[in-house]
Design an enzyme around this catalytic site. Structure first.
Site, PDB file in Angstrom:
ATOM      1  N   PHE A  13      -9.972 -43.367  26.296  1.00  0.00           N
ATOM      2  CA  PHE A  13     -11.207 -42.632  26.587  1.00  0.00           C
ATOM      3  C   PHE A  13     -11.218 -41.301  25.841  1.00  0.00           C
ATOM      4  CE2 PHE A  13     -10.776 -45.275  30.477  1.00  0.00           C
ATOM      5  CZ  PHE A  13     -11.937 -46.007  30.323  1.00  0.00           C
ATOM      6  N   CYS A  14     -10.033 -40.710  25.687  1.00  0.00           N
ATOM      7  CA  CYS A  14      -9.939 -39.424  25.013  1.00  0.00           C
ATOM      8  C   CYS A  14      -8.627 -39.368  24.250  1.00  0.00           C
ATOM      9  CB  CYS A  14     -10.005 -38.293  26.037  1.00  0.00           C
ATOM     10  SG  CYS A  14      -9.929 -36.647  25.311  1.00  0.00           S
ATOM     11  N   PRO A  15      -8.607 -39.267  22.946  1.00  0.00           N
ATOM     12  CA  PRO A  15      -9.727 -38.907  22.077  1.00  0.00           C
ATOM     13  C   PRO A  15     -10.721 -40.035  21.811  1.00  0.00           C
ATOM     14  CG  PRO A  15      -7.767 -39.291  20.746  1.00  0.00           C
ATOM     15  CD  PRO A  15      -7.340 -39.381  22.187  1.00  0.00           C
TER      16      PRO A  15
ATOM     17  N   SER B 295      -4.988 -38.347  25.164  1.00  0.00           N
ATOM     18  CA  SER B 295      -5.058 -36.908  24.933  1.00  0.00           C
ATOM     19  C   SER B 295      -3.685 -36.298  24.667  1.00  0.00           C
ATOM     20  CB  SER B 295      -5.654 -36.223  26.163  1.00  0.00           C
ATOM     21  OG  SER B 295      -6.858 -36.836  26.533  1.00  0.00           O
TER      22      SER B 295
END
Lengths: 77, 379
Positions: A13-15, B295
């Protein structure tokens, strides 16, 4: 000789798949191709949009039986 | 069992302390040993640099002696690894010492590389080192009005920083009474204002409300300092008076030099956290150092370190690991000087950020101090 790298961005989802693709494209040589694996349906639209805007080349897009998108891109510049 | 921790940052420290408490009996009996090798005798709370850039903290407040954070019994050396000899299960350090291991955990982190975009380093400010954050504050404090541009390189550490730094600067400029003389222009690499779709859905209307302009699908190609302009891969040109960068990042040079991973990112199994390949059976990788597509953030390495410590302790005690990492990430999002929200997600569940509140900001400010308990593996 050109090479293909595989970027497995499933569950990212992130990045997220497109940012993973952009970061990986920087490490590639002109002519190399990349296969992006994505479980985000949005990738089928936003990857071609970015590829077109920058001037790289879409090679193909397909979705497998498990729902994963396989998006092939060639670095053109 | 000899456990070698390479890196004394957030991941290595939380891992070592968490594990030491789980296996203190084995360590006492001489059946297990934890050794940590680091490039520095200092430990820095890197998320604090945002506050330094806004004049709300000074760099010394963010630093502790690394040795003071470690559980008793952890052997600590300021002697960075220079050579990894995975086939022989040992590393060689800068001083020439050889450290053998039964299990190695690599957590060497990442580094900003603004020099990889022509003109960026010389013409921008950022909050990714103490020195840069101080320089950032000086430029912001001296700012008299004009256009502040935020530009984002890939990949980068702390995915909330582009938003946080924009909101924080907005409040800073507002407090200085310069809002009517200042234009904020936010750029972002993909087709929305943040990688997380739900965060972008919240942030874009916030930008609209605050009058912050934005351009998406904007990847920095070069900075023309002479004409004060950022040029994008997509063909755009944006003029600036103050350029605030989120620089692209790489892993550490020692990882690249030892050919453990391209650009310093080590191929890592997203669930077991073992390094991929034939030598990965007794090598784990944490945090920014991995190539896992999540992340690069402190909370990522925190949760990974807990899983790794629990698993190594279980291997020692019952012969096998007990958990897999599920991709958990928890990021605070500072939405200005006195409001914040957060995003929590994993490999299967996207975040659902709520409207920012003063209470979440207060919790974030408390966490900035609680971090030192977190680093000790207590929280």
């Amino acid at each position: 000789m050109s090479t293909e790298r595989v970027v497995d961005a499933r569950g990212s989802f992130c990045p997220g798949p497109l940012m993973e693709l952009i970061a990986n494209m920087k490490m590639m040589a002109v002519g190399d191709t990349l296969e992006l694996l994505s479980t985000d349906a949005g990738s089928a639209a936003d990857v071609p949009e970015w590829v077109k805007k920058v001037g790289h080349e879409m090679v193909g897009t397909e979705q497998d039986a498990e729902g994963t998108w396989h998006i092939h891109v060639r670095k053109a510049k | 069992m000899r456990i070698l921790v390479v890196g004394g940052g957030m991941g290595g420290t939380i891992f070592a302390n968490n594990l030491a408490r789980r296996i203190h009996q084995e360590m006492k009996a001489g059946k297990a040993r934890i050794t940590m090798l680091s490039a520095s005798d200092q430990h820095v709370y890197q998320p604090g640099w945002l506050y330094v850039a806004m004049g709300r903290a000074t760099p010394d407040e963010l630093v502790r002696e690394q040795a003071s954070l470690l559980e008793p019994g952890i052997e600590f050396h300021v002697d960075p690894v220079e050579e990894f000899h995975l086939a022989e299960n040992h590393v060689k350090t800068k001083s020439g010492k050889v450290h053998e291991y039964d299990v190695m955990v690599i957590s060497t982190g990442s580094r900003p590389t603004p020099e990889n975009i022509p003109g960026l380093k010389e013409n921008s400010v950022n909050c990714y080192t103490a020195e840069n954050a101080v320089q950032f504050f000086h430029q912001l404090a001296d700012f008299k009005g004009g256009r502040i541009v935020v530009a984002v390189g890939l990949p980068h550490k702390c995915p909330m920083i582009p938003l946080e730094v924009t909101f924080a600067m907005h409040d800073f400029i507002k407090d200085k009474g310069l809002l009517d003389k200042t234009e904020f222009y936010y750029t972002y690499p993909i087709g929305r204002v943040h990688s997380l779709e739900n965060v972008a859905k919240w942030a874009a209307p916030e930008f609209d409300r605050m009058g912050i302009k934005y351009e998406t699908l904007f990847n920095m190609k070069e900075v023309d300092g002479k004409n004060a302009a950022v040029l994008s891969e997509e063909g755009g040109t944006v003029k600036y008076d103050l350029l605030v960068a989120v620089p692209p990042h790489k892993g550490q040079e020692v990882i690249e030099k030892n050919k453990l991973g391209e650009n310093g990112w080590i191929p890592t199994n997203r669930n077991s956290l073992h390094m991929e390949g034939e030598y990965g059976k007794n090598v784990l990788v944490l945090g920014d150092t991995t190539n896992i597509p999540i992340s690069k953030a402190g909370s990522t390495t925190h949760f990974e370190a807990e899983v790794a410590a629990e698993n190594i302790a279980a291997v020692i005690k019952i012969g096998r690991p007990v958990r897999e990492y599920d991709g958990k990430v928890f990021c605070f999002i500072e939405a200005g000087k006195d409001r914040a929200t957060y995003a929590m997600f994993n490999y299967t569940t996207p975040p659902q950020p709520k409207a920012p509140t003063g209470a979440v900001h207060a919790f974030k400010m408390a966490y900035n101090q609680l971090y030192w308990a977190s680093a000790r593996g207590l929280l």
